[in-house]
Design an enzyme around this catalytic site. Sequence first.
Site, PDB file in Angstrom:
ATOM      1  CB  CYS A 173      -4.786   6.336   7.748  1.00  0.00           C
ATOM      2  SG  CYS A 173      -5.366   6.828   6.097  1.00  0.00           S
ATOM      3  CB  CYS A 193      -9.155   0.983   7.316  1.00  0.00           C
ATOM      4  SG  CYS A 193      -7.345   0.999   7.355  1.00  0.00           S
ATOM      5  CB  CYS A 210       3.262  -5.375  -1.875  1.00  0.00           C
ATOM      6  SG  CYS A 210       3.010  -6.422  -3.331  1.00  0.00           S
ATOM      7  CB  CYS A 229      -1.967  -3.735  -8.011  1.00  0.00           C
ATOM      8  SG  CYS A 229      -2.613  -4.871  -6.764  1.00  0.00           S
TER       9      CYS A 229
END
Length: 350
Positions: A56, A63, A100, A191
């Site tokens: 990412c 993260c 999910c 969410c």
Amino acid sequence: MSQLQVRHDWKREEIEALFALPMNDLLFKAHSIHREVYDPNEVQISRLLSIKTGACPEDCKYCPQSARYDTGLEKERLLAMETVLTEARSAKAAGASRFCMGAAWRNPKDKDMPYLKQMVQEVKALGMETCMTLGMLSAEQANELADAGLDYYNHNLDTSPEYYGDVITTRTYQNRLDTLNHVRASGMKVCSGGIVGMGEKATDRAGLLQQLANLPQHPDSVPINMLVKVAGTPFEKLDDLDPLEFVRTIAVARILMPKSRVRLSAGRENMTDELQAMCFFAGANSIFYGCKLLTTPNPEESDDMGLFRRLGLRPEQGAVATIDDEQAVLAKAAAHQDKASAQFYDAAAL
């Protein structure tokens, strides 16, 4: 007398005053509100699958999937459809009602949208609710996913506006709010929650909940994550948050957003059963089920089923767990898991 108030005008000092209540008073208030809206012994269960892991471009300091940090995580391409569906079938067999799917992207590319929409449709055909978290969305992309039938979209605010720049610099707070606006405008359910234990102050935890509670419509689901400290990330050596502060955060979230599902999310692997029990009493009524949350550890299904049985809790629209029920569910899930591709967890061993 009812304590239920659905408001969108909470002031920071009001929220900080809730955090400062004696614990017994705060838990009583939160549990009373929770009991007015929900069955206090029922917990919604979701399963989270990483459909594209690592690399990412964002710099979120918590993260392990950021390409900027050396965490030993190997990147993966977008998972094959049958791999995703095998995992969804296994999740359903183990008692999950919502599936999910998360991808480590800044935002999805237009070329990926047809495949993502097909994924939504195929999972929904199994009889499960669907949720995705893919990074930022344009209004057009949100509409496409909504048209495909996606039920929920997850995009967390992470922390307060004031502390946000200490956590992330590659996207702004407004970027996150814009994505939530696009999701809500498309008709999908929102969410959105955050992470605590990232070195923030108590006022930042109040600030995060203020932002969520003062949205034009409260998020349908509010995940509250405890930081999972991963070696190689800038936050790996932060001090642990006092567990009772985590319980207070759950309780205040329940008071501010009485009709939202409050999800006890990442960090449960390191929580005692007693701490989780307090969180359920404080108003948490949703969990992620399964041994991984994207790339971080999570309790095994058998551990959760055992805790549910001891607490007298049951999955949403399910029966109270018994020893026989647990064994039957796990046997069925194991049968499905035997058919699953090994690549799901390859990149996630931390």
